[in-house]
Design an enzyme around this catalytic site. Structure first.
Site, PDB file in Angstrom:
ATOM      1  N   LYS A   1      12.391 -24.225  16.516  1.00  0.00           N
ATOM      2  CA  LYS A   1      11.989 -25.385  17.325  1.00  0.00           C
ATOM      3  C   LYS A   1      11.242 -26.394  16.452  1.00  0.00           C
ATOM      4  CE  LYS A   1      11.973 -22.633  21.557  1.00  0.00           C
ATOM      5  NZ  LYS A   1      11.246 -21.957  22.637  1.00  0.00           N
TER       6      LYS A   1
ATOM      7  N   GLN B   1       5.397 -19.983  23.958  1.00  0.00           N
ATOM      8  CA  GLN B   1       6.553 -19.114  23.763  1.00  0.00           C
ATOM      9  C   GLN B   1       6.371 -17.809  24.540  1.00  0.00           C
ATOM     10  OE1 GLN B   1       9.296 -20.114  22.250  1.00  0.00           O
ATOM     11  NE2 GLN B   1      10.388 -18.170  22.508  1.00  0.00           N
TER      12      GLN B   1
ATOM     13  N   ASP C   1       9.296 -27.069  28.955  1.00  0.00           N
ATOM     14  CA  ASP C   1      10.101 -25.876  29.247  1.00  0.00           C
ATOM     15  C   ASP C   1      10.679 -25.934  30.665  1.00  0.00           C
ATOM     16  OD1 ASP C   1      10.501 -23.964  27.233  1.00  0.00           O
ATOM     17  OD2 ASP C   1       8.421 -23.266  27.347  1.00  0.00           O
TER      18      ASP C   1
END
Ligand code: GUN
Length: 310
Positions: free
Chosen positions: A68, A112, A135
């Site tokens: 990412k 994460q 997200d």
């Protein structure tokens, strides 16, 4: 399995099997994003900035977060990686999120997953301010997505929609079977495929671990999305000729022939299923690359502001 985009299997019973190549589609998205960054800079706006929080040192999470960060740099975004020890408390993690929420230099925040067992994922997700929820896991984002409002869409299902769009795969009126009901992939995927979207308008069946006779559903499906995390689960006999097959699986399987000691396996038995398909994603090189592209799209959206935030 690595096949060229124009791969033709001589034994293919469905004459036009084509690869949904994530490398090609993700490269196109990244080019678009680079252009958008340049436009923003010319207009005197700031560079989009993603903050990623990584707790502990889970190997797979390390790899995903590193990717990412690398992809942010490739499209000209800023990124900040905040590493916290495995023993970090829930309160400390919440305090870190509160700082990022207030920091006007940061456009998007992601934590994460999975998190260590002593931390409640849902509390952490709820703490991220919805305007920075790249997200798309916050209840506000999910609610807006379900209602068809402008929203951050979870990166994996969003990436799949972008992949279908890039290759012009027709979905309207098709029967889609999604296997897996996670909040990250299966459930939002089922909503997007049934939505009023050019790559939606499907009749959707959501199957999961308690679905009896699962193959009776997949055998009727025009589109199958396998997102259950069981390597090689979807086999030849479970798929209808001409189906579109999307493989979300990325399980690490021990492989002594690899320097890393593992290889990545999808949820689809590619060699058995591909000859029957009209379209299929490879693993690696399919959905995984699109997930990153979709996250970057969400980060740009966060920098520009959702309709709701304007
Ligand atoms: N873990 C697996 N997939 C994801 C994702 O899309 N976002 C975050 N934050 N964690 C994940």
């Amino acid at each position: 399995m690595c096949l060229p985009a124009n791969y033709k299997n001589p034994n293919c019973i469905f004459a036009t099997m084509q690869l949904l190549d994530g490398k090609v589609a993700a490269a196109a998205i990244k080019e678009k994003l680079q252009h958008a960054v340049n436009e923003r800079l010319l207009a005197g706006k700031k560079t989009p900035h993603l903050a990623a929080i990584l707790v502990g040192n889970n190997g797979a999470s390390e790899t995903y977060v590193a990717s990412k960060v690398k992809n942010c740099a490739e499209v000209g975004f800023k990124s900040s990686l905040i590493r916290l020890p495995l023993e970090v408390t829930e309160a400390e993690l919440l305090a870190e999120i509160a700082l990022l929420n207030q920091n006007t230099a940061i456009d998007g925040i992601l934590v994460q997953l999975p998190l260590p067992k002593h931390i409640d994922d849902s509390k952490i997700i709820a703490a991220i301010v919805p305007a920075k929820d790249v997200d798309g896991f916050h209840a506000v984002s999910v609610g807006r997505m379900v209602q068809g409002l402008d929203s951050f869409i979870p990166a994996t299902p969003y990436g799949i929609m972008l992949l279908l769009e890039y290759f012009g795969v027709a979905t309207t009126g098709k029967h889609a079977v999604v296997i897996g009901r996670s909040n990250i992939v299966g459930r939002p995927m089922s909503i997007l495929l049934s939505s009023h979207h050019p790559q939606g308008n499907c009749t959707v069946t959501l199957c999961h671990s308690k679905t009896p006779n699962l193959e009776s559903f997949t055998q009727q499906a025009d589109i199958v999305v396998a997102a259950l995390g069981k390597p090689g689960f979807l086999t030849h006999s479970m798929v209808k000729p001409g189906a579109v097959v999307i493989d979300v699986g990325i399980t690490r399987v021990t492989d002594a022939t690899k320097k890393s000691g593992f290889s990545i396996k999808g949820d689809v038995d590619f060699d058995g299923v591909a000859p029957k398909c009209s379209w299929i994603t490879p693993v690696p090189g399919g959905v995984g690359l699109m997930t990153i592209g979709a996250l970057l799209m969400n980060t740009l959206k966060a920098a520009e502001g959702l309709d709701s935030a304007r």
